[in-house]
Design an enzyme around this catalytic site. Structure first.
Site, PDB file in Angstrom:
ATOM      1  N   SER A  32      -4.563  -3.882   2.045  1.00 37.19           N
ATOM      2  CA  SER A  32      -2.633  -2.658   2.392  1.00 37.19           C
ATOM      3  C   SER A  32      -3.269  -1.863   3.184  1.00 37.19           C
ATOM      4  O   SER A  32      -4.977  -1.358   4.107  1.00 37.19           O
ATOM      5  CB  SER A  32      -3.012  -2.096   0.812  1.00 37.19           C
TER       6      SER A  32
ATOM      7  N   ASP B 195      -1.626  -6.364   3.171  1.00 39.93           N
ATOM      8  CA  ASP B 195      -0.210  -6.958   2.293  1.00 39.93           C
ATOM      9  C   ASP B 195       0.339  -5.334   2.676  1.00 39.93           C
ATOM     10  O   ASP B 195      -0.219  -4.641   2.927  1.00 39.93           O
ATOM     11  CB  ASP B 195      -1.489  -6.259   0.992  1.00 39.93           C
TER      12      ASP B 195
ATOM     13  N   GLU C 142       9.969  -9.584   1.890  1.00 39.13           N
ATOM     14  CA  GLU C 142      10.154  -9.133   0.922  1.00 39.13           C
ATOM     15  C   GLU C 142      11.210  -8.915   1.091  1.00 39.13           C
ATOM     16  O   GLU C 142      11.977  -7.916   2.126  1.00 39.13           O
ATOM     17  CB  GLU C 142       9.167  -7.804   0.440  1.00 39.13           C
TER      18      GLU C 142
ATOM     19  N   HIS D 276       4.550  -2.448  -9.573  1.00 45.74           N
ATOM     20  CA  HIS D 276       2.674  -1.964  -9.630  1.00 45.74           C
ATOM     21  C   HIS D 276       2.543  -1.188 -10.347  1.00 45.74           C
ATOM     22  O   HIS D 276       3.013  -0.251 -10.293  1.00 45.74           O
ATOM     23  CB  HIS D 276       2.692  -1.590  -7.642  1.00 45.74           C
ATOM     24  N   GLY D 277       1.187  -1.020 -10.031  1.00 44.10           N
ATOM     25  CA  GLY D 277       0.455  -0.308 -11.258  1.00 44.10           C
ATOM     26  C   GLY D 277       0.255  -0.889 -12.223  1.00 44.10           C
ATOM     27  O   GLY D 277       0.741  -1.743 -12.381  1.00 44.10           O
TER      28      GLY D 277
ATOM     29  N   HIS E 292       4.694  -9.767  -6.997  1.00 47.06           N
ATOM     30  CA  HIS E 292       3.666  -8.726  -6.668  1.00 47.06           C
ATOM     31  C   HIS E 292       3.399  -8.642  -7.802  1.00 47.06           C
ATOM     32  O   HIS E 292       3.978  -8.653  -9.086  1.00 47.06           O
ATOM     33  CB  HIS E 292       4.360  -7.930  -5.636  1.00 47.06           C
ATOM     34  N   GLY E 293       2.909  -6.741  -8.619  1.00 44.98           N
ATOM     35  CA  GLY E 293       2.607  -6.711  -9.155  1.00 44.98           C
ATOM     36  C   GLY E 293       2.000  -7.093 -10.789  1.00 44.98           C
ATOM     37  O   GLY E 293       2.657  -6.925 -11.529  1.00 44.98           O
TER      38      GLY E 293
ATOM     39  N   ASN F 204      -0.340 -11.848  -6.383  1.00 41.09           N
ATOM     40  CA  ASN F 204      -1.121 -10.133  -6.104  1.00 41.09           C
ATOM     41  C   ASN F 204      -1.283  -9.916  -7.291  1.00 41.09           C
ATOM     42  O   ASN F 204      -0.661  -9.172  -8.014  1.00 41.09           O
ATOM     43  CB  ASN F 204      -0.393  -9.376  -4.908  1.00 41.09           C
TER      44      ASN F 204
END
Ligand code: 13P
Length: 283
Positions: free
Chosen positions: A49, A81, A133, A179-180, A207-208, A229
């Site tokens: 990233s 990323d 995206e 994410h997270g 993602h996420g 990801n």
């Protein structure tokens, strides 16, 4: 061996599995990913990233990634990323990345199409694959937070228009992940994945994906997700192993003794993911 992202993901698309894209920030993470990929005979994507690049420096991250890929017995792509601007993407291409993401999701559709096309024109000219995206994925990535109200699922018809106009190689879609660390269990919009895949046909990116239940991941893959990801699950494995080691060995002063179990803990997580994604045995 170092390969392009498109090479990996077109194969995954054809044979209906997903390649893990794991975030890298230092040597131990790179080694954990490559060892896991070799032990499961899996293709893999090392991704950095902008935060990771800032932390380690572009020269270090690029050199580590390329060295690891060239030495690996399995195919490896080196990916940017969430590149947010043209200059960042160019910097990574110049340093030998074989795949880049231009994340124009914060822009309106037309502007997102325009910036993606601009990146693709240059990237494709030098054989580098491109991810874009569409829609807004919630959560926090590299200190950029998209709150739940702002997150917006990808519209299938817009996805079709976007892919037709840009010619992008793979597309990240917003279908309920963030994410997270999740507060509750994430609920994926499987019908939306299916509809988007039917319309665009190209590899789709989730993602996420840390913390998403195994059966949800498997279903998403069966419906057309080909790149997954993972960052947070590696962070948790890494830091937890360090905490555990330090608690048991408070007198230790050798960094290698702390980092070795951290690497092993990440490797176990990665190997498990590779089996769930269906990339094991596909190298
Ligand atoms: P997680 O941190 O939730 O695994 O997400 C990683 C990601 O999507 C990187 O782009």
């Amino acid at each position: 061996m170092l390969v392009t992202g498109k090479e990996l993901l077109d194969h995954a698309n054809k044979y209906n599995y997903a390649v893990g894209a794991f975030n890298v920030n230092n040597m131990e993470i790179v080694q954990a990913i490559i060892e896991a990929a070799e032990e499961t005979n899996s293709p893999v994507i090392l991704q950095a990233s902008q935060g990771g690049i800032k932390y380690a420096g572009i020269e270090y991250i690029a050199a580590l990634g390329k060295l690891a890929a060239r030495k690996a017995k399995v195919p490896v792509a080196l990916h940017l990323d969430h590149g947010t601007d043209f200059d960042q993407v160019m910097l990574c291409i110049r340093h030998g990345f074989t795949s880049v993401m231009i994340d124009g999701s914060k822009y309106e559709l037309r502007e997102n199409i325009n910036i993606t096309k601009k990146v693709i024109e240059v990237a494709h000219a030098v054989g580098v694959s491109v991810e874009a995206e569409l829609g807004k994925i919630g959560g926090t990535e590299d200190n950029v937070t998209v709150d739940e109200r702002e997150a917006a699922f990808t519209d299938p018809d817009e996805a079709k228009l976007f892919v037709d106009e840009t010619g992008v190689d793979y597309l990240a879609i917003a279908v309920g992940t963030a994410h997270g660390v999740y507060k509750g269990e994430p609920k994926l919009d499987f019908d939306r994945i299916k509809r988007i895949k039917e319309l665009v046909g190209i590899p789709l990116v989730l993602h996420g994906s840390s913390g998403v239940p195994e059966d949800s991941i498997k279903k998403a893959v069966s419906l057309g997700i080909n790149k997954i990801n993972i960052d947070t699950d590696l962070r948790i494995a890494f830091t937890q192993a360090i905490r555990d080691y330090n608690e048991k060995n408070p007198k230790n002063i050798d960094p290698r003794k702390v980092l070795a179990p951290a690497k092993e803990a990440m490797k176990e997580v990665i190997k498990e993911k590779m089996h769930i994604f269906g990339s094991a045995g596909r190298a």
